[in-house]
Design a protein around this motif. Structure first.
Motif, PDB file in Angstrom:
ATOM      1  N   GLU A  70      60.975  23.948  15.885  1.00  0.00           N
ATOM      2  CA  GLU A  70      62.272  23.412  16.371  1.00  0.00           C
ATOM      3  C   GLU A  70      61.720  22.815  18.099  1.00  0.00           C
ATOM      4  O   GLU A  70      61.824  21.963  18.911  1.00  0.00           O
ATOM      5  CB  GLU A  70      63.141  23.996  16.426  1.00  0.00           C
ATOM      6  N   GLN A  71      60.537  24.137  18.668  1.00  0.00           N
ATOM      7  CA  GLN A  71      60.137  23.900  19.836  1.00  0.00           C
ATOM      8  C   GLN A  71      58.807  23.300  20.333  1.00  0.00           C
ATOM      9  O   GLN A  71      59.198  22.293  20.827  1.00  0.00           O
ATOM     10  CB  GLN A  71      59.648  24.936  20.019  1.00  0.00           C
ATOM     11  N   LEU A  72      58.108  22.624  19.528  1.00  0.00           N
ATOM     12  CA  LEU A  72      57.212  22.145  19.191  1.00  0.00           C
ATOM     13  C   LEU A  72      57.434  20.900  18.984  1.00  0.00           C
ATOM     14  O   LEU A  72      56.430  19.967  19.381  1.00  0.00           O
ATOM     15  CB  LEU A  72      55.927  22.972  18.018  1.00  0.00           C
ATOM     16  N   ASP A  73      58.588  20.011  17.963  1.00  0.00           N
ATOM     17  CA  ASP A  73      58.613  19.186  17.524  1.00  0.00           C
ATOM     18  C   ASP A  73      59.285  18.263  18.833  1.00  0.00           C
ATOM     19  O   ASP A  73      59.106  17.501  19.128  1.00  0.00           O
ATOM     20  CB  ASP A  73      59.828  19.148  16.707  1.00  0.00           C
ATOM     21  N   ASN A  74      59.860  18.958  19.769  1.00  0.00           N
ATOM     22  CA  ASN A  74      59.779  18.771  21.282  1.00  0.00           C
ATOM     23  C   ASN A  74      59.061  19.077  22.373  1.00  0.00           C
ATOM     24  O   ASN A  74      59.387  18.895  23.568  1.00  0.00           O
ATOM     25  CB  ASN A  74      61.589  19.311  21.794  1.00  0.00           C
ATOM     26  N   ASN A  75      58.097  18.878  22.108  1.00  0.00           N
ATOM     27  CA  ASN A  75      56.137  19.690  23.035  1.00  0.00           C
ATOM     28  C   ASN A  75      56.925  20.718  23.722  1.00  0.00           C
ATOM     29  O   ASN A  75      56.473  20.750  25.271  1.00  0.00           O
ATOM     30  CB  ASN A  75      56.528  18.032  23.615  1.00  0.00           C
ATOM     31  N   LEU A  76      57.869  21.465  23.652  1.00  0.00           N
ATOM     32  CA  LEU A  76      58.572  23.061  23.984  1.00  0.00           C
ATOM     33  C   LEU A  76      56.923  23.771  23.961  1.00  0.00           C
ATOM     34  O   LEU A  76      57.395  25.159  23.381  1.00  0.00           O
ATOM     35  CB  LEU A  76      59.401  22.847  23.892  1.00  0.00           C
ATOM     36  N   TYR A  77      55.969  23.271  24.269  1.00  0.00           N
ATOM     37  CA  TYR A  77      54.648  24.627  24.578  1.00  0.00           C
ATOM     38  C   TYR A  77      54.831  25.676  25.548  1.00  0.00           C
ATOM     39  O   TYR A  77      55.174  25.702  26.275  1.00  0.00           O
ATOM     40  CB  TYR A  77      53.380  24.490  24.421  1.00  0.00           C
ATOM     41  N   GLN A  78      54.796  26.990  24.929  1.00  0.00           N
ATOM     42  CA  GLN A  78      54.890  27.794  25.944  1.00  0.00           C
ATOM     43  C   GLN A  78      53.438  28.918  25.726  1.00  0.00           C
ATOM     44  O   GLN A  78      53.372  29.368  24.543  1.00  0.00           O
ATOM     45  CB  GLN A  78      55.943  28.805  25.534  1.00  0.00           C
ATOM     46  N   LEU A 121      50.484  21.171  11.431  1.00  0.00           N
ATOM     47  CA  LEU A 121      51.817  21.644  11.766  1.00  0.00           C
ATOM     48  C   LEU A 121      51.807  22.980  10.451  1.00  0.00           C
ATOM     49  O   LEU A 121      53.314  23.429  11.236  1.00  0.00           O
ATOM     50  CB  LEU A 121      53.181  20.924  11.627  1.00  0.00           C
ATOM     51  N   ARG A 122      51.359  22.991   9.457  1.00  0.00           N
ATOM     52  CA  ARG A 122      51.652  24.243   9.167  1.00  0.00           C
ATOM     53  C   ARG A 122      50.772  25.213   9.468  1.00  0.00           C
ATOM     54  O   ARG A 122      51.494  26.129   8.839  1.00  0.00           O
ATOM     55  CB  ARG A 122      50.230  23.937   7.716  1.00  0.00           C
ATOM     56  N   ASN A 123      49.812  25.628  10.819  1.00  0.00           N
ATOM     57  CA  ASN A 123      50.045  26.314  11.118  1.00  0.00           C
ATOM     58  C   ASN A 123      51.511  27.449  11.568  1.00  0.00           C
ATOM     59  O   ASN A 123      51.541  28.506  11.346  1.00  0.00           O
ATOM     60  CB  ASN A 123      49.443  26.181  13.149  1.00  0.00           C
ATOM     61  N   PHE A 124      52.146  26.264  12.096  1.00  0.00           N
ATOM     62  CA  PHE A 124      53.260  26.771  12.288  1.00  0.00           C
ATOM     63  C   PHE A 124      54.613  27.156  10.971  1.00  0.00           C
ATOM     64  O   PHE A 124      55.189  27.493  11.438  1.00  0.00           O
ATOM     65  CB  PHE A 124      54.025  25.703  13.255  1.00  0.00           C
ATOM     66  N   ASP A 125      53.866  27.646   9.936  1.00  0.00           N
ATOM     67  CA  ASP A 125      54.167  27.721   8.666  1.00  0.00           C
ATOM     68  C   ASP A 125      53.461  29.002   8.105  1.00  0.00           C
ATOM     69  O   ASP A 125      53.850  29.220   7.011  1.00  0.00           O
ATOM     70  CB  ASP A 125      54.912  26.962   7.753  1.00  0.00           C
ATOM     71  N   PHE A 126      52.639  29.404   8.686  1.00  0.00           N
ATOM     72  CA  PHE A 126      51.805  30.518   8.650  1.00  0.00           C
ATOM     73  C   PHE A 126      50.843  30.035   7.564  1.00  0.00           C
ATOM     74  O   PHE A 126      51.111  31.010   6.407  1.00  0.00           O
ATOM     75  CB  PHE A 126      52.716  31.661   8.375  1.00  0.00           C
ATOM     76  N   PHE A 127      50.825  28.984   7.779  1.00  0.00           N
ATOM     77  CA  PHE A 127      50.520  28.447   5.576  1.00  0.00           C
ATOM     78  C   PHE A 127      51.303  28.789   4.792  1.00  0.00           C
ATOM     79  O   PHE A 127      50.401  29.052   3.345  1.00  0.00           O
ATOM     80  CB  PHE A 127      49.449  28.434   6.031  1.00  0.00           C
ATOM     81  N   GLY A 128      52.827  29.537   4.890  1.00  0.00           N
ATOM     82  CA  GLY A 128      53.011  29.664   3.851  1.00  0.00           C
ATOM     83  C   GLY A 128      52.774  31.506   3.560  1.00  0.00           C
ATOM     84  O   GLY A 128      53.332  32.063   2.362  1.00  0.00           O
ATOM     85  N   ALA A 129      52.702  32.281   3.991  1.00  0.00           N
ATOM     86  CA  ALA A 129      52.184  32.998   4.127  1.00  0.00           C
ATOM     87  C   ALA A 129      53.620  34.206   4.176  1.00  0.00           C
ATOM     88  O   ALA A 129      54.334  33.478   4.938  1.00  0.00           O
ATOM     89  CB  ALA A 129      51.335  33.533   4.833  1.00  0.00           C
ATOM     90  N   PRO A 130      53.421  35.416   3.961  1.00  0.00           N
ATOM     91  CA  PRO A 130      54.593  36.172   3.430  1.00  0.00           C
ATOM     92  C   PRO A 130      54.253  37.228   4.802  1.00  0.00           C
ATOM     93  O   PRO A 130      55.543  37.738   4.942  1.00  0.00           O
ATOM     94  CB  PRO A 130      54.794  36.785   2.789  1.00  0.00           C
ATOM     95  N   HIS A 131      53.384  37.030   5.543  1.00  0.00           N
ATOM     96  CA  HIS A 131      53.178  38.021   6.902  1.00  0.00           C
ATOM     97  C   HIS A 131      52.292  37.048   7.961  1.00  0.00           C
ATOM     98  O   HIS A 131      51.446  36.636   7.915  1.00  0.00           O
ATOM     99  CB  HIS A 131      52.397  39.076   6.204  1.00  0.00           C
TER     100      HIS A 131
END
Length: 225
Positions: A70-78, A121-131
Motif C-alpha cells: 500500500e505504501q510503496l504503490d503510492n511511492n511513499l518510501y521511508q 515487489l515480491r521483496n515486500f511479501d518476503f518472497f512468501g517466507a513465514p518469518h
C-alpha cells in the motif's frame, strides 16, 4: 577434529545463499531461539552488541506485506539510511550479472519491465517466507556500529543454514521504516537498516535455481609478507 570442523564450516558457507521463494512451513519457537542465540555470538566494537532485532512470523508477515504494498504503490518510501543502488566499474558489472542470473532463472526477459517490477515487489511479501527479521541500530550510531550489525546478520544467516533453514537479506525491507516501527511498536530511536526473510526453501520455484558467482580471491584480497 580440525578437519571435520573446517569441512563443516566450508559446507555451511557454501550452502548459504539468497533464497527467493519459501514454503509456508514455520520453524518452531525453540528452533528460532537456538538460531538467534547463536547469532548473538557475533563480535562488536567494545562488545556493545548494538543490534536490535524484531522477528515477525506468519500472519504478522502477511499484514506487513499488505502495508508495504500500500505504501510503496503510492511511492511513499521511508528510509532511515540513504540508498541509491548506483555502482561503478566491477561493482556495477557484478550487480548487472546478478540481476541477469536471477531474471533468467525466472524466465523474465530483460525488456519485460512489468514482469521485472512485479518480481521486485515480491521483496515486500518476503518472497512468501513465514518469518522475517528486521535489524535496527540505535540512533546516533554510525558506520562502525553498522559493520557490527553486518557481522551479526552473517552469523544469523549461517546459523539459519546450519539448522536447515534458508534466508535472503533484503535492503528493500528497510524502505518502509516508519511502517515497520508503527506496526511493531518499535521505539522511534531505533533506525531500520535492512531485513532478512527466512524459512524453508520452496525447491520448486524457478527463482531458487539462480546461483550467483563470487569474484576470485585475487580480485578482493592482497597478501603482504
Amino acid at each position: 577434529m580440525f578437519n571435520s570442523r573446517a569441512e563443516a564450516f566450508a559446507q555451511i558457507t557454501h550452502d548459504r545463499r539468497s533464497v527467493r521463494a519459501f514454503t509456508k512451513q514455520q520453524a518452531s519457537p525453540e528452533l528460532l531461539k537456538t538460531v538467534f542465540s547463536l547469532a548473538q555470538r557475533a563480535p562488536s566494537n567494545c562488545n556493545t552488541q548494538p543490534w536490535q532485532t524484531a522477528v515477525v512470523t506468519g500472519d504478522r508477515c502477511r499484514k506487513l506485506s499488505g502495508l508495504f504494498r500500500e505504501q510503496l504503490d503510492n511511492n511513499l518510501y521511508q528510509m532511515d539510511f540513504p540508498y541509491t543502488g548506483q555502482y561503478q566499474g566491477a561493482y556495477r558489472d557484478r550487480q548487472v550479472s546478478a540481476a541477469s542470473e536471477l531474471y533468467s532463472a525466472m524466465g523474465i526477459d530483460r525488456a519485460d519491465k512489468a514482469a521485472r517490477h512485479e518480481a521486485f515487489l515480491r521483496n515486500f511479501d518476503f518472497f512468501g517466507a513465514p518469518h522475517a527479521a528486521f535489524l535496527f541500530l540505535p540512533e546516533n550510531f554510525g558506520l562502525r556500529e553498522a559493520t557490527d550489525l553486518g557481522m551479526y546478520a552473517q552469523n544469523l544467516m549461517l546459523s539459519l543454514t546450519a539448522h536447515g533453514l534458508v534466508s535472503c537479506p533484503q535492503t528493500a525491507l528497510g524502505f518502509a521504516c516508519d511502517t515497520v516501527r508503527q506496526e511493531l511498536q518499535i521505539d522511534s530511536s531505533m533506525r531500520l537498516l535492512f531485513g532478512i526473510s527466512f524459512g524453508y526453501e520452496d525447491k520448486q520455484h524457478p527463482a531458487n535455481n539462480c546461483r550467483t558467482p563470487r569474484a576470485e580471491i585475487d580480485e578482493c584480497v592482497q597478501f603482504f609478507n
